[in-house]
Design a protein around this motif. Sequence first.
Motif, PDB file in Angstrom:
ATOM      1  N   UNK A 174       2.356 -18.120 -10.936  1.00  0.00           N
ATOM      2  CA  UNK A 174       2.764 -16.708 -10.905  1.00  0.00           C
ATOM      3  C   UNK A 174       1.622 -15.828 -11.403  1.00  0.00           C
ATOM      4  N   UNK A 175       0.945 -16.272 -12.475  1.00  0.00           N
ATOM      5  CA  UNK A 175      -0.184 -15.501 -13.006  1.00  0.00           C
ATOM      6  C   UNK A 175      -1.305 -15.394 -11.977  1.00  0.00           C
ATOM      7  N   UNK A 176      -1.586 -16.492 -11.277  1.00  0.00           N
ATOM      8  CA  UNK A 176      -2.640 -16.465 -10.261  1.00  0.00           C
ATOM      9  C   UNK A 176      -2.245 -15.593  -9.075  1.00  0.00           C
ATOM     10  N   UNK A 177      -0.983 -15.691  -8.647  1.00  0.00           N
ATOM     11  CA  UNK A 177      -0.529 -14.864  -7.525  1.00  0.00           C
ATOM     12  C   UNK A 177      -0.610 -13.386  -7.880  1.00  0.00           C
ATOM     13  N   UNK A 178      -0.194 -13.043  -9.089  1.00  0.00           N
ATOM     14  CA  UNK A 178      -0.278 -11.654  -9.538  1.00  0.00           C
ATOM     15  C   UNK A 178      -1.732 -11.186  -9.570  1.00  0.00           C
ATOM     16  N   UNK A 179      -2.626 -12.055 -10.048  1.00  0.00           N
ATOM     17  CA  UNK A 179      -4.054 -11.707 -10.093  1.00  0.00           C
ATOM     18  C   UNK A 179      -4.601 -11.492  -8.692  1.00  0.00           C
ATOM     19  N   UNK A 180      -4.278 -12.407  -7.777  1.00  0.00           N
ATOM     20  CA  UNK A 180      -4.792 -12.289  -6.413  1.00  0.00           C
ATOM     21  C   UNK A 180      -4.300 -11.045  -5.700  1.00  0.00           C
ATOM     22  N   UNK A 181      -3.000 -10.753  -5.811  1.00  0.00           N
ATOM     23  CA  UNK A 181      -2.435  -9.578  -5.134  1.00  0.00           C
ATOM     24  C   UNK A 181      -2.965  -8.287  -5.748  1.00  0.00           C
ATOM     25  N   UNK A 182      -3.064  -8.258  -7.084  1.00  0.00           N
ATOM     26  CA  UNK A 182      -3.584  -7.052  -7.762  1.00  0.00           C
ATOM     27  C   UNK A 182      -5.026  -6.770  -7.357  1.00  0.00           C
ATOM     28  N   UNK A 183      -5.835  -7.828  -7.332  1.00  0.00           N
ATOM     29  CA  UNK A 183      -7.231  -7.638  -6.931  1.00  0.00           C
ATOM     30  C   UNK A 183      -7.331  -7.205  -5.466  1.00  0.00           C
ATOM     31  N   UNK A 184      -6.436  -7.728  -4.618  1.00  0.00           N
ATOM     32  CA  UNK A 184      -6.455  -7.347  -3.208  1.00  0.00           C
ATOM     33  C   UNK A 184      -6.146  -5.859  -3.048  1.00  0.00           C
ATOM     34  N   UNK A 185      -5.118  -5.380  -3.734  1.00  0.00           N
ATOM     35  CA  UNK A 185      -4.735  -3.968  -3.630  1.00  0.00           C
ATOM     36  C   UNK A 185      -5.834  -3.070  -4.195  1.00  0.00           C
ATOM     37  N   UNK A 186      -6.315  -3.387  -5.401  1.00  0.00           N
ATOM     38  CA  UNK A 186      -7.340  -2.553  -6.050  1.00  0.00           C
ATOM     39  C   UNK A 186      -8.658  -2.635  -5.271  1.00  0.00           C
ATOM     40  N   UNK A 187      -9.062  -3.862  -4.908  1.00  0.00           N
ATOM     41  CA  UNK A 187     -10.344  -4.045  -4.232  1.00  0.00           C
ATOM     42  C   UNK A 187     -10.404  -3.361  -2.881  1.00  0.00           C
ATOM     43  N   UNK A 188      -9.371  -3.531  -2.052  1.00  0.00           N
ATOM     44  CA  UNK A 188      -9.380  -2.904  -0.727  1.00  0.00           C
ATOM     45  C   UNK A 188      -9.250  -1.381  -0.819  1.00  0.00           C
ATOM     46  N   UNK A 189      -8.536  -0.902  -1.833  1.00  0.00           N
ATOM     47  CA  UNK A 189      -8.428   0.552  -2.017  1.00  0.00           C
ATOM     48  C   UNK A 189      -9.788   1.157  -2.353  1.00  0.00           C
ATOM     49  N   UNK A 190     -10.513   0.502  -3.255  1.00  0.00           N
ATOM     50  CA  UNK A 190     -11.846   0.991  -3.645  1.00  0.00           C
ATOM     51  C   UNK A 190     -12.806   0.915  -2.464  1.00  0.00           C
ATOM     52  N   UNK A 191     -12.806  -0.212  -1.752  1.00  0.00           N
ATOM     53  CA  UNK A 191     -13.691  -0.380  -0.593  1.00  0.00           C
ATOM     54  C   UNK A 191     -13.363   0.653   0.480  1.00  0.00           C
ATOM     55  N   UNK A 192     -12.098   1.024   0.591  1.00  0.00           N
ATOM     56  CA  UNK A 192     -11.689   1.996   1.602  1.00  0.00           C
ATOM     57  C   UNK A 192     -12.337   3.353   1.453  1.00  0.00           C
ATOM     58  N   UNK A 193     -12.766   3.704   0.241  1.00  0.00           N
ATOM     59  CA  UNK A 193     -13.401   5.012   0.011  1.00  0.00           C
ATOM     60  C   UNK A 193     -14.889   5.023   0.363  1.00  0.00           C
ATOM     61  N   UNK A 194     -15.448   3.850   0.648  1.00  0.00           N
ATOM     62  CA  UNK A 194     -16.863   3.791   1.003  1.00  0.00           C
ATOM     63  C   UNK A 194     -17.063   4.239   2.447  1.00  0.00           C
ATOM     64  N   UNK A 195     -18.223   4.793   2.783  1.00  0.00           N
ATOM     65  CA  UNK A 195     -18.492   5.182   4.176  1.00  0.00           C
ATOM     66  C   UNK A 195     -18.604   3.955   5.069  1.00  0.00           C
ATOM     67  N   UNK A 196     -18.188   4.100   6.321  1.00  0.00           N
ATOM     68  CA  UNK A 196     -18.242   2.984   7.267  1.00  0.00           C
ATOM     69  C   UNK A 196     -19.675   2.501   7.460  1.00  0.00           C
ATOM     70  N   UNK A 197     -19.820   1.211   7.532  1.00  0.00           N
ATOM     71  CA  UNK A 197     -21.156   0.631   7.698  1.00  0.00           C
ATOM     72  C   UNK A 197     -21.141  -0.835   7.338  1.00  0.00           C
ATOM     73  N   UNK A 198     -22.298  -1.447   7.388  1.00  0.00           N
ATOM     74  CA  UNK A 198     -22.393  -2.887   7.126  1.00  0.00           C
ATOM     75  C   UNK A 198     -22.047  -3.227   5.682  1.00  0.00           C
TER      76      UNK A 198
END
Length: 456
Positions: A180-204
């Motif tokens: 449960x701790x690992x699943x929570x860590x993975x999902x939290x990082x996915x939400x936070x990480x993709x949200x942050x990456x989403x604000x970057x300009x498109x590119x490589x």
Amino acid sequence: MFLLLPFDSLIVSLLGISLTVLFTLLLVFIIAPAIFGVSFGIRKLYMKTLLKIFAWATLRMERGAKEKNHQLYKPYTNGIIAKDPTSLEEEIKEIRRSGSSKALDNTREFELSDIFYFCRKGMETIMDDEVTKRFSAEELESWNLLSRTNYNFQYISLRLTVLWGLGVLIRYCFLLPLRIALAFTGISLLVVGTTVVGYLPNGRFKEFLSKHVHLMCYRICVRALTAIITYHDRKNRPRNGGICVANHTSPIDVIILASDGYYAMVGQVHGGLMGVIQRAMVKACPHVWFERSEVKDRHLVAKRLTEHVQDKSKLPILIFPEGTCINNTSVMMFKKGSFEIGATVYPVAIKYDPQFGDAFWNSSKYGMVTYLLRMMTSWAIVCSVWYLPPMTREAEEDAVQFANRVKSAIARQGGLVDLLWDGGLKREKVKDTFKEEQQKLYSKMIAGNHEDRSRS
């Protein structure tokens, strides 16, 4: 302020040290390897240890059951009816031949004995239905210290009872909290990480970060299930502008594949936690989400998928064309929609090993939360994944024939039974067209006999 007694201070200190050690172990042995895509071999060692324990427990149980004359395993109905691959016409002629002394050419257009063929077929289907049993858990030949494959395991031997009880404590008191701790860590990082990456300009740079954030989070989620996955023929992994199709056993199929590749997901927009994850993921990667009102519009769905695959810079689409979960003993009919758009198809076969835990999701019996709890309290999820060579639609093929050819290749590689039945029968009645098909065959046989006599 409250003053802590010396004993209370000691308890708090020990608790703090324990949490620090636990977090450090998680970081060093699970999260860090997931980030870099490496493994220390701990899960494979764990799997080999389990296999030795299962073998000992099975031998001890079989010996004890033999001594006490106990029934060991649940009755299994596979193979109780011997079926020869004969046609309707041949079987009815055989019935007529055995029940009448007249020559077959002189028989009437309809004989009462013909009814027995359809009665027998109906009885065979009730007793040994090859469709319904694909929606129930696969039976095991040996005991895996879980309870579903055996009636009397806890009463055969004291040592077996103690071993089973120890297994329950390990799975529920150690593995479950850790997972449960690992699943929570993975999902939290996915939400936070993709949200942050989403604000970057498109590119490589954005594509690079998005890819590695997805891979890292999915690999952490794989470890949350203690999944031990063997990938074969990685040179055939799906490429941009294509469609990846695989047999479907469980919602975790997505995690299994996405931990080794980078895919654009296709699905319906959800609410709640799933909706939060979808909105975060689409900011970093061009996934294809449909509103509820759009899902039934086949032309709109086909248009969106076609536009995606025509852009060779976009990720391969991941699709499960069966449309429902099957118990990993067979592959059922593929829906033709994803085979109509003219893209290169990358078939993938997934085969789970049920002796460590049943990955099949019986959605008619278990809700998602109950299913995930069963997954996280199993010993492990062990599976093999085969990447098959890419396939394209041939000039003389229609979408249905192409879908069947891909399905047959997946079934053959995964050692699964290739069935023509629609997985939608899990929740729906048999379509009238299937009944009409049998009626047409019988009618054609009768009409053929009548035409032959007319010519003579």
